[in-house]
Design an enzyme around this catalytic site. Structure first.
Site, mmCIF file in Angstrom:
data_model
loop_
_atom_site.group_PDB
_atom_site.id
_atom_site.type_symbol
_atom_site.label_atom_id
_atom_site.label_comp_id
_atom_site.label_asym_id
_atom_site.label_seq_id
_atom_site.Cartn_x
_atom_site.Cartn_y
_atom_site.Cartn_z
ATOM 1 N N ASN A 10 -48.741 2.253 57.222
ATOM 2 C CA ASN A 10 -48.747 1.324 58.352
ATOM 3 C C ASN A 10 -49.534 2.014 59.457
ATOM 4 O O ASN A 10 -49.055 2.983 60.049
ATOM 5 C CB ASN A 10 -47.296 1.040 58.793
ATOM 6 C CG ASN A 10 -47.248 0.233 60.085
ATOM 7 O OD1 ASN A 10 -48.262 -0.281 60.532
ATOM 8 N ND2 ASN A 10 -46.064 0.134 60.674
ATOM 9 N N TRP A 11 -50.734 1.502 59.704
ATOM 10 C CA TRP A 11 -51.601 2.158 60.688
ATOM 11 C C TRP A 11 -51.190 1.864 62.129
ATOM 12 O O TRP A 11 -51.715 2.470 63.046
ATOM 13 C CB TRP A 11 -53.061 1.716 60.468
ATOM 14 C CG TRP A 11 -53.759 2.453 59.374
ATOM 15 C CD1 TRP A 11 -53.291 3.510 58.644
ATOM 16 C CD2 TRP A 11 -55.093 2.202 58.900
ATOM 17 N NE1 TRP A 11 -54.239 3.930 57.747
ATOM 18 C CE2 TRP A 11 -55.359 3.140 57.873
ATOM 19 C CE3 TRP A 11 -56.085 1.280 59.228
ATOM 20 C CZ2 TRP A 11 -56.582 3.168 57.194
ATOM 21 C CZ3 TRP A 11 -57.297 1.308 58.547
ATOM 22 C CH2 TRP A 11 -57.533 2.250 57.543
ATOM 23 N N LYS A 12 -50.308 0.898 62.309
ATOM 24 C CA LYS A 12 -49.923 0.497 63.677
ATOM 25 C C LYS A 12 -51.199 0.173 64.467
ATOM 26 O O LYS A 12 -52.144 -0.346 63.875
ATOM 27 C CB LYS A 12 -49.055 1.583 64.323
ATOM 28 C CG LYS A 12 -47.905 1.964 63.388
ATOM 29 C CD LYS A 12 -46.846 2.796 64.012
ATOM 30 C CE LYS A 12 -45.745 3.055 62.974
ATOM 31 N NZ LYS A 12 -44.597 3.766 63.493
ATOM 32 N N HIS A 96 -40.983 -5.222 61.844
ATOM 33 C CA HIS A 96 -40.976 -3.776 62.084
ATOM 34 C C HIS A 96 -40.203 -3.501 63.381
ATOM 35 O O HIS A 96 -40.245 -4.302 64.309
ATOM 36 C CB HIS A 96 -42.421 -3.268 62.192
ATOM 37 C CG HIS A 96 -42.504 -1.777 62.230
ATOM 38 N ND1 HIS A 96 -42.286 -1.058 63.386
ATOM 39 C CD2 HIS A 96 -42.746 -0.863 61.254
ATOM 40 C CE1 HIS A 96 -42.402 0.235 63.100
ATOM 41 N NE2 HIS A 96 -42.683 0.379 61.821
ATOM 42 N N GLU A 98 -40.797 -1.729 65.838
ATOM 43 C CA GLU A 98 -41.609 -1.772 67.067
ATOM 44 C C GLU A 98 -41.847 -3.214 67.512
ATOM 45 O O GLU A 98 -41.936 -3.505 68.697
ATOM 46 C CB GLU A 98 -42.930 -1.020 66.844
ATOM 47 C CG GLU A 98 -42.697 0.486 66.802
ATOM 48 C CD GLU A 98 -43.655 1.261 65.920
ATOM 49 O OE1 GLU A 98 -44.726 0.728 65.568
ATOM 50 O OE2 GLU A 98 -43.319 2.417 65.579
ATOM 51 N N GLU A 168 -36.116 1.400 57.541
ATOM 52 C CA GLU A 168 -36.704 2.372 58.458
ATOM 53 C C GLU A 168 -35.710 2.658 59.579
ATOM 54 O O GLU A 168 -35.637 1.888 60.548
ATOM 55 C CB GLU A 168 -37.993 1.814 59.073
ATOM 56 C CG GLU A 168 -39.085 1.507 58.074
ATOM 57 C CD GLU A 168 -40.466 1.608 58.703
ATOM 58 O OE1 GLU A 168 -41.296 2.306 58.126
ATOM 59 O OE2 GLU A 168 -40.700 1.014 59.774
ATOM 60 N N GLY A 174 -41.589 8.338 63.690
ATOM 61 C CA GLY A 174 -42.469 9.082 64.584
ATOM 62 C C GLY A 174 -41.796 10.265 65.259
ATOM 63 O O GLY A 174 -42.325 10.840 66.206
ATOM 64 N N SER A 214 -40.955 9.146 59.198
ATOM 65 C CA SER A 214 -41.394 10.539 59.042
ATOM 66 C C SER A 214 -41.564 10.974 57.588
ATOM 67 O O SER A 214 -41.228 12.109 57.221
ATOM 68 C CB SER A 214 -40.445 11.491 59.792
ATOM 69 O OG SER A 214 -40.474 11.207 61.173
ATOM 70 N N GLY A 235 -46.118 5.922 58.449
ATOM 71 C CA GLY A 235 -46.867 5.740 59.688
ATOM 72 C C GLY A 235 -47.861 6.864 59.895
ATOM 73 O O GLY A 235 -48.954 6.871 59.336
ATOM 74 N N GLY A 236 -47.455 7.856 60.705
ATOM 75 C CA GLY A 236 -48.362 8.943 61.113
ATOM 76 C C GLY A 236 -49.122 9.598 59.964
ATOM 77 O O GLY A 236 -50.330 9.819 60.065
HETATM 78 P P1 13P Z 1 -43.780 7.483 60.869
HETATM 79 O O1 13P Z 1 -44.102 7.733 59.427
HETATM 80 O O2 13P Z 1 -44.864 7.886 61.816
HETATM 81 O O3 13P Z 1 -42.429 8.031 61.233
HETATM 82 O O4 13P Z 1 -43.685 5.872 61.035
HETATM 83 C C1 13P Z 1 -42.885 5.157 60.171
HETATM 84 C C2 13P Z 1 -43.159 3.705 60.361
HETATM 85 O O5 13P Z 1 -42.823 3.128 61.376
HETATM 86 C C3 13P Z 1 -43.865 2.999 59.286
HETATM 87 O O6 13P Z 1 -43.792 1.618 59.461
#
Ligand code: 13P
Length: 252
Positions: A10-12, A96, A98, A168, A174, A214, A235-236
């Site tokens: 997920n590149w956000k 999600h 966020e 999640e 993150g 993470s 994510g990251g």
């Molecule tokens: P991280 O892997 O950066 O913790 O993010 C997880 C995420 O929100 C994937 O949708």
């Protein structure tokens, strides 16, 4: 029952179309062909077409991170399921944390978006997960159950064929704090039991449940070895081709 692993990035709100193209060139070379798992990238809407073109015949699925639930209309700034599909998306991340936290997405909205996604033949990846305060108050299961029920409202068992759930925990996103394999497996098993109640045996056995929060190359294998963890939402660590490639190539 063996479920085909689903490894999604997920590149956000990171990467332009140009950057997506460069990333995919490198990523494809690193990953090669993986025929026993699904590899997917949820990219910003503006990068979907370029990413899908760059993914070409590699089998890497390109997806969106959100959609509106209406087909079309006077909804300035929004984008529909058909629009992301036409641009090359084959899945969409829904609900999600966020989106829930910063943009007011509710379970009821997620359920409408799920309907829109299925209507456009997009694989829906529905996210659920508790905050740190909810976990510390012993309310993890309660919260996850209510998010699942609300988000899957109106879904019939025979519509659940492509459904993917992502667990999640918000406190692990993150932050570098991963849920332990036991903590994650416990909630995944709970989700599977709820899927059994909500959608029946077939859906409970076949629905892939991804862990997100993470996930890194060094913890992916242990998480993915859990019986009810069928993939990851990253994510990251999905922002760099080499670290995401290391995750998707885990040997399971
Ligand atoms: P991280 O892997 O950066 O913790 O993010 C997880 C995420 O929100 C994937 O949708």
């Amino acid at each position: 029952m063996t479920r085909r692993p689903f490894l999604a990035g997920n590149w956000k709100m990171y990467k332009t179309g140009t950057e997506a193209k460069k990333y995919l060139g490198e990523f494809k070379a690193l990953v090669g062909t993986l025929s026993d798992r699904d590899v997917a990238l949820g990219v910003p809407a503006a990068a979907i077409r370029e990413a899908a073109d760059a993914a070409g015949g590699s089998g890497i699925l390109i997806g969106a991170q959100n959609i509106h639930f209406e087909k079309e209309g006077a909804f300035t700034g929004e984008i529909s399921a058909d629009m992301v599909k036409d641009a090359g998306a084959s899945f969409v991340i829904l609900g999600h944390s966020e989106r829930r936290q910063f943009f007011g997405d509710t379970d009821s909205w997620v359920s409408k978006k799920l309907r829109a996604a299925l209507g456009a033949s997009l694989i829906p990846v529905v996210c659920v997960g508790e905050s740190l305060a909810q976990r510390e108050a012993g309310k993890t299961n309660e919260l996850v159950e209510s998010q699942l029920k609300g988000s899957l409202e109106g879904l019939a068992p025979d519509e659940a064929g492509t459904l993917v759930i992502a667990y999640e925990p918000v406190w692990a996103i993150g932050t570098g704090k991963t849920a332990t394999t036991d903590q994650a497996q416990e909630v995944h098993l709970f989700i599977r039991k709820k899927l059994l109640e909500l959608l029946g045996e077939k859906a409970a056995a076949e629905t892939r449940i991804l862990y997100g929060g993470s996930v890194k190359p060094d913890n992916a294998k242990a998480l993915l070895a859990q019986p009810d963890i069928d993939g990851a939402l990253v994510g990251g660590a999905a922002l760099k081709p080499d670290s995401f490639a290391a995750i998707v190539k885990y040997d399971g």
